[in-house]
Design an enzyme around this catalytic site. Sequence first.
Site, PDB file in Angstrom:
ATOM      1  N   ARG A 102     -15.774 -25.089  -8.826  1.00 52.70           N
ATOM      2  CA  ARG A 102     -15.151 -25.661  -7.607  1.00 52.70           C
ATOM      3  C   ARG A 102     -13.671 -25.965  -7.794  1.00 52.70           C
ATOM      4  NH1 ARG A 102     -20.097 -28.225  -7.672  1.00 52.70           N
ATOM      5  NH2 ARG A 102     -21.553 -27.287  -6.187  1.00 52.70           N
TER       6      ARG A 102
ATOM      7  N   LYS B  86      -1.436 -19.331  -2.128  1.00 50.70           N
ATOM      8  CA  LYS B  86      -2.382 -18.413  -1.485  1.00 50.70           C
ATOM      9  C   LYS B  86      -3.012 -17.524  -2.556  1.00 50.70           C
ATOM     10  CE  LYS B  86      -0.681 -17.757   3.232  1.00 50.70           C
ATOM     11  NZ  LYS B  86      -0.244 -16.718   4.200  1.00 50.70           N
TER      12      LYS B  86
ATOM     13  N   GLU C 164      11.651  -8.676  -0.663  1.00 45.39           N
ATOM     14  CA  GLU C 164      11.225 -10.047  -0.329  1.00 45.39           C
ATOM     15  C   GLU C 164      12.371 -11.038  -0.570  1.00 45.39           C
ATOM     16  OE1 GLU C 164       8.272 -10.620   1.059  1.00 45.39           O
ATOM     17  OE2 GLU C 164       6.853  -9.095   0.337  1.00 45.39           O
TER      18      GLU C 164
ATOM     19  N   LYS D  11      10.932 -20.585  -0.361  1.00 42.56           N
ATOM     20  CA  LYS D  11       9.493 -20.565  -0.136  1.00 42.56           C
ATOM     21  C   LYS D  11       8.908 -21.966  -0.306  1.00 42.56           C
ATOM     22  CE  LYS D  11       5.189 -18.255  -0.628  1.00 42.56           C
ATOM     23  NZ  LYS D  11       4.428 -17.092  -1.076  1.00 42.56           N
TER      24      LYS D  11
ATOM     25  N   GLU E 143      -0.157 -22.806   6.834  1.00 44.11           N
ATOM     26  CA  GLU E 143       0.294 -21.863   7.858  1.00 44.11           C
ATOM     27  C   GLU E 143      -0.152 -22.223   9.272  1.00 44.11           C
ATOM     28  OE1 GLU E 143       0.449 -17.834   6.450  1.00 44.11           O
ATOM     29  OE2 GLU E 143       0.651 -17.018   8.471  1.00 44.11           O
TER      30      GLU E 143
ATOM     31  N   ARG F  67       5.228 -21.637   8.317  1.00 45.87           N
ATOM     32  CA  ARG F  67       4.964 -20.714   7.206  1.00 45.87           C
ATOM     33  C   ARG F  67       4.897 -19.271   7.684  1.00 45.87           C
ATOM     34  NH1 ARG F  67       1.243 -21.585   1.729  1.00 45.87           N
ATOM     35  NH2 ARG F  67       1.715 -19.550   0.885  1.00 45.87           N
TER      36      ARG F  67
ATOM     37  N   ASN G  97       6.348 -14.158   7.216  1.00 43.97           N
ATOM     38  CA  ASN G  97       5.827 -12.833   7.568  1.00 43.97           C
ATOM     39  C   ASN G  97       6.877 -11.941   8.205  1.00 43.97           C
ATOM     40  OD1 ASN G  97       3.221 -13.395   6.642  1.00 43.97           O
ATOM     41  ND2 ASN G  97       2.706 -14.423   8.556  1.00 43.97           N
TER      42      ASN G  97
ATOM     43  N   HIS H 284       6.508  -8.242   8.120  1.00 45.97           N
ATOM     44  CA  HIS H 284       5.171  -7.946   7.600  1.00 45.97           C
ATOM     45  C   HIS H 284       4.220  -7.374   8.640  1.00 45.97           C
ATOM     46  CE1 HIS H 284       6.634  -9.896   4.043  1.00 45.97           C
ATOM     47  NE2 HIS H 284       5.485  -9.749   3.413  1.00 45.97           N
TER      48      HIS H 284
ATOM     49  N   HIS I  77       2.844  -4.102   7.512  1.00 50.22           N
ATOM     50  CA  HIS I  77       1.429  -3.860   7.214  1.00 50.22           C
ATOM     51  C   HIS I  77       0.921  -2.615   7.931  1.00 50.22           C
ATOM     52  CE1 HIS I  77       0.706  -8.309   5.950  1.00 50.22           C
ATOM     53  NE2 HIS I  77       1.040  -7.562   4.921  1.00 50.22           N
TER      54      HIS I  77
ATOM     55  N   HIS J 137       4.134  -2.318  -1.003  1.00 51.67           N
ATOM     56  CA  HIS J 137       4.205  -3.425  -0.045  1.00 51.67           C
ATOM     57  C   HIS J 137       5.665  -3.747   0.315  1.00 51.67           C
ATOM     58  CE1 HIS J 137       3.383  -7.221   1.935  1.00 51.67           C
ATOM     59  NE2 HIS J 137       4.257  -7.803   1.128  1.00 51.67           N
TER      60      HIS J 137
HETATM   61  P1  NAD Z   1       1.070  -5.553  -8.952  1.00 49.94           P
HETATM   62  O1  NAD Z   1       0.520  -6.818  -9.439  1.00 49.94           O
HETATM   63  O2  NAD Z   1       0.132  -4.461  -8.618  1.00 49.94           O
HETATM   64  O3  NAD Z   1       2.138  -5.019 -10.000  1.00 49.94           O
HETATM   65  C1  NAD Z   1       2.785  -3.794  -9.750  1.00 49.94           C
HETATM   66  C2  NAD Z   1       2.705  -2.839 -10.937  1.00 49.94           C
HETATM   67  O4  NAD Z   1       3.596  -3.276 -11.948  1.00 49.94           O
HETATM   68  C3  NAD Z   1       1.343  -2.767 -11.594  1.00 49.94           C
HETATM   69  O5  NAD Z   1       1.093  -1.426 -11.904  1.00 49.94           O
HETATM   70  C4  NAD Z   1       1.512  -3.570 -12.885  1.00 49.94           C
HETATM   71  O6  NAD Z   1       0.676  -3.101 -13.908  1.00 49.94           O
HETATM   72  C5  NAD Z   1       2.950  -3.355 -13.209  1.00 49.94           C
HETATM   73  N1  NAD Z   1       3.641  -4.425 -13.933  1.00 49.94           N
HETATM   74  C6  NAD Z   1       3.573  -5.749 -13.696  1.00 49.94           C
HETATM   75  N2  NAD Z   1       4.463  -6.402 -14.451  1.00 49.94           N
HETATM   76  C7  NAD Z   1       5.102  -5.479 -15.196  1.00 49.94           C
HETATM   77  C8  NAD Z   1       6.139  -5.541 -16.159  1.00 49.94           C
HETATM   78  N3  NAD Z   1       6.735  -6.696 -16.455  1.00 49.94           N
HETATM   79  N4  NAD Z   1       6.529  -4.391 -16.746  1.00 49.94           N
HETATM   80  C9  NAD Z   1       5.959  -3.211 -16.395  1.00 49.94           C
HETATM   81  N5  NAD Z   1       5.004  -3.092 -15.479  1.00 49.94           N
HETATM   82  C10 NAD Z   1       4.570  -4.214 -14.878  1.00 49.94           C
HETATM   83  O7  NAD Z   1       1.948  -5.737  -7.619  1.00 49.94           O
HETATM   84  P2  NAD Z   1       2.914  -6.894  -7.095  1.00 49.94           P
HETATM   85  O8  NAD Z   1       3.896  -6.200  -6.253  1.00 49.94           O
HETATM   86  O9  NAD Z   1       3.362  -7.803  -8.164  1.00 49.94           O
HETATM   87  O10 NAD Z   1       1.946  -7.754  -6.157  1.00 49.94           O
HETATM   88  C11 NAD Z   1       1.333  -7.207  -5.029  1.00 49.94           C
HETATM   89  C12 NAD Z   1       0.162  -8.061  -4.643  1.00 49.94           C
HETATM   90  O11 NAD Z   1       0.624  -9.373  -4.351  1.00 49.94           O
HETATM   91  C13 NAD Z   1      -0.564  -7.581  -3.405  1.00 49.94           C
HETATM   92  O12 NAD Z   1      -1.938  -7.563  -3.675  1.00 49.94           O
HETATM   93  C14 NAD Z   1      -0.246  -8.629  -2.354  1.00 49.94           C
HETATM   94  O13 NAD Z   1      -1.292  -8.801  -1.427  1.00 49.94           O
HETATM   95  C15 NAD Z   1      -0.042  -9.848  -3.195  1.00 49.94           C
HETATM   96  N6  NAD Z   1       0.801 -10.886  -2.574  1.00 49.94           N
HETATM   97  C16 NAD Z   1       0.327 -12.146  -2.518  1.00 49.94           C
HETATM   98  C17 NAD Z   1       1.087 -13.158  -1.977  1.00 49.94           C
HETATM   99  C18 NAD Z   1       0.580 -14.560  -1.991  1.00 49.94           C
HETATM  100  O14 NAD Z   1       1.206 -15.429  -1.369  1.00 49.94           O
HETATM  101  N7  NAD Z   1      -0.502 -14.836  -2.674  1.00 49.94           N
HETATM  102  C19 NAD Z   1       2.347 -12.879  -1.466  1.00 49.94           C
HETATM  103  C20 NAD Z   1       2.820 -11.575  -1.536  1.00 49.94           C
HETATM  104  C21 NAD Z   1       2.034 -10.580  -2.093  1.00 49.94           C
HETATM  105 ZN    ZN Z   2       5.261  -9.677   1.314  1.00 51.26          ZN
END
Ligand code: NAD
Ligand code: ZN
Length: 363
Positions: A115, A137, A179, A221, A231, A235, A239, A242, A246, A260
């Site tokens: 939990r 999130k 971003e 942020k 949100e 918040r 977006n 986005h 999306h 993304h």
């Molecule tokens: P990711 O985590 O897939 O990383 C991108 C790629 O980079 C992967 O292939 C990973 O293996 C590689 N990588 C990571 N760090 C590295 C490093 N230091 N050196 C070499 N390679 C590296 O993608 P991302 O863009 O970090 O995150 C995208 C995700 O985040 C999505 O699922 C999205 O929905 C989520 N997200 C969440 C929030 C939130 O508020 N929780 C906000 C925005 C995005």
């Molecule tokens: Zn985003």
Amino acid sequence: HTVPVALPGKSYDVVIGRGALGDQAGRIRALTKNPSAIVADEEVWKRHEKALRAVLPDLPVIEVPSGEKSKSWAEFERVSELLLAMGVERGGSVVAFGGGVVGDLAGFCAATLRRGCKLVQVPTTLLSQVDSSVGGKTAINTRAGKNLVGAFHQPSLVVIDTEFLGTLPRRELLAGYAEVVKYGALGDEAFFDWLEQHGGGVLTLDDAPLSEAIAKSCAAKAAIVADDEKEAGKRALLNLGHTFGHAIEAEGKYDGRILHGEGVAIGMAMAARFSVREGLCPPGDADRLERLLRRAGLPTRLADMGSIETTAERLVDHMKQDKKVESGALTLILLRRLGDAFVAKDQDPSRVLDFLAEETHLP
Ligand code: NAD
Ligand code: ZN
């Protein structure tokens, strides 16, 4: 830099800089005194195991395959069972080491394990450093769509070491930069001006501008999240770009043809052009936004993503399916000017359709 995130009863720090991981060793060890574990992106673990092991030599590690497909029920189950088998308890922490995928997955595991146990975010992509690691999130994807099962679960500490960005592929770095630009465009014109001056240094990973840009982004942020954690209103400004983005991502079938952040870059430029078309925003501001993105090497128009074929109708259908939809009308984040975004409810889908029809015919 240290950016505090102020939330009643659960405030935490975001610590940013080259070498931040080593500097924060004491705090990280204190948070992992009770049985704890690391959840790491397997690619990140391959490259940076040593850096994390220098701080946490004894914690067990669970490696997660890199890529969006790991935000799944199957990985949620596998990682949760392993965390329990490792004896991770409520007073312990899950240490998320990787990009947004691992942050969201490990975060959701931490939110639900017994939990709720503690979460330490050590983000390694620019996107996760400026966005997903801050704000609480967490989510996995389902058949019905992305991020549809999750929880709000704030971390206890976020450690952003810019050193990790040195191994990040250029395209991923640029996606995260979209971003960063977003924070300037939505609420801080002075930061946008600053990016026009110093964006080049951010993208060549010069320590001073890079850390400054990440700290500014996290502070923006943090302020919005402190104001509206779940949100209910403000918040939603995060977006910006986005809803269009999306829809474009969905047309790329989330298969990596479009990242993304690339969808967000095109989406922001579209939101700005739509704002101009509706007479809400001066054309010069939309031009400045597009110029900053293009100068960085980001796409701003559908035509920039050669392989994506779509129609205005399909894009609007995706936008309607997006979770920001209320009763047929679209809710969009639009611009009054650079640095001043607002939540525009009840947007007529037919005006968006006309706009996208023009956009999709652009060369
Ligand atoms: P990711 O985590 O897939 O990383 C991108 C790629 O980079 C992967 O292939 C990973 O293996 C590689 N990588 C990571 N760090 C590295 C490093 N230091 N050196 C070499 N390679 C590296 O993608 P991302 O863009 O970090 O995150 C995208 C995700 O985040 C999505 O699922 C999205 O929905 C989520 N997200 C969440 C929030 C939130 O508020 N929780 C906000 C925005 C995005
Ligand atoms: Zn985003």
